[in-house]
Design a protein around this motif. Structure first.
Motif, PDB file in Angstrom:
ATOM      1  N   ASN A  78       0.809  -1.218   0.000  1.00 29.43           N
ATOM      2  CA  ASN A  78       0.000   0.000   0.000  1.00 29.43           C
ATOM      3  C   ASN A  78       0.844   1.270   0.000  1.00 29.43           C
ATOM      4  O   ASN A  78       0.303   2.365  -0.103  1.00 29.43           O
ATOM      5  N   GLY A  79       2.161   1.107   0.181  1.00 26.95           N
ATOM      6  CA  GLY A  79       3.037   2.270   0.245  1.00 26.95           C
ATOM      7  C   GLY A  79       2.873   3.079   1.510  1.00 26.95           C
ATOM      8  O   GLY A  79       3.010   4.300   1.488  1.00 26.95           O
ATOM      9  N   PHE A 105       7.094  11.189  -5.273  1.00 28.28           N
ATOM     10  CA  PHE A 105       6.855  12.089  -4.152  1.00 28.28           C
ATOM     11  C   PHE A 105       5.382  12.124  -3.799  1.00 28.28           C
ATOM     12  O   PHE A 105       4.525  12.220  -4.673  1.00 28.28           O
ATOM     13  N   LEU A 106       5.098  12.049  -2.509  1.00 25.63           N
ATOM     14  CA  LEU A 106       3.740  12.167  -1.995  1.00 25.63           C
ATOM     15  C   LEU A 106       3.425  13.618  -1.670  1.00 25.63           C
ATOM     16  O   LEU A 106       2.260  14.013  -1.654  1.00 25.63           O
ATOM     17  N   GLN A 107       4.481  14.383  -1.367  1.00 27.11           N
ATOM     18  CA  GLN A 107       4.312  15.793  -1.019  1.00 27.11           C
ATOM     19  C   GLN A 107       5.522  16.566  -1.526  1.00 27.11           C
ATOM     20  O   GLN A 107       6.663  16.208  -1.221  1.00 27.11           O
ATOM     21  N   ASN A 126       8.320   2.536   1.370  1.00 29.71           N
ATOM     22  CA  ASN A 126       8.564   3.200   2.645  1.00 29.71           C
ATOM     23  C   ASN A 126       8.588   4.713   2.462  1.00 29.71           C
ATOM     24  O   ASN A 126       9.187   5.217   1.517  1.00 29.71           O
ATOM     25  N   TRP A 127       7.965   5.414   3.396  1.00 26.01           N
ATOM     26  CA  TRP A 127       7.976   6.866   3.360  1.00 26.01           C
ATOM     27  C   TRP A 127       9.347   7.368   3.767  1.00 26.01           C
ATOM     28  O   TRP A 127       9.932   6.913   4.755  1.00 26.01           O
ATOM     29  N   LEU A 128       9.870   8.319   3.032  1.00 24.89           N
ATOM     30  CA  LEU A 128      11.095   9.022   3.378  1.00 24.89           C
ATOM     31  C   LEU A 128      10.739  10.498   3.506  1.00 24.89           C
ATOM     32  O   LEU A 128      10.187  11.084   2.576  1.00 24.89           O
TER      33      LEU A 128
END
Length: 142
Positions: A78-79, A105-107, A126-128
């Protein structure tokens, strides 16, 4: 007495692909890549400016219970797994460089009380969090 943090773990889908991502895309360096008993693989990367902090790239599995392994794999798919917080000297420039290398990029870079922040994913979902930090006080958050 504890003197420092020496290892953090990031759960990945594929160690080889993640090692390439962390070294080729993010600029980390390989430190260890050893296969131990029962096929367990110990793979670490370090950032050149902080070589005392090992980032262990590990595939979810034993000794974690099967239900936790499945939950981690679902979060990866799901990221939504949390990864690392990384300081950068210029969030905008790093955003542009990593975007050009295909990083999702998510943001985009956004102003925050503590600096400029952007959020992306590694190749395992994984979020970085990238932060160009600046001085702040608690009143900056009100």
């Amino acid at each position: 007495m504890i003197t420092n943090i020496s290892i953090v773990s990031v759960f990945v889908k594929d160690i080889d692909e993640s090692k390439k991502f962390y070294t080729d895309v993010l600029g980390f360096e390989e430190k260890d890549d050893i296969t131990l008993g029962d096929g367990y693989r110990w793979c670490t990367v370090v950032h050149p400016s902080q070589p005392e902090l090992n980032v262990s790239l590990a595939v979810p599995g034993p000794p974690h219970p099967p239900e936790l392994v499945e939950a981690m794999k679902r979060a990866q798919a799901n990221g939504t797994m949390h990864g690392l917080g990384l300081n950068v000297d210029s969030c905008q420039r790093t955003y542009e460089e990593l975007s050009a290398r295909g990083v999702e990029f998510l943001q985009p870079p956004s102003e925050r009380p503590y600096g400029v922040e952007a959020v992306c994913r590694d190749n395992s979902g994984n979020w970085l969090v990238l932060v160009e930090p600046r001085e702040y006080t608690p009143s900056d958050f009100s």
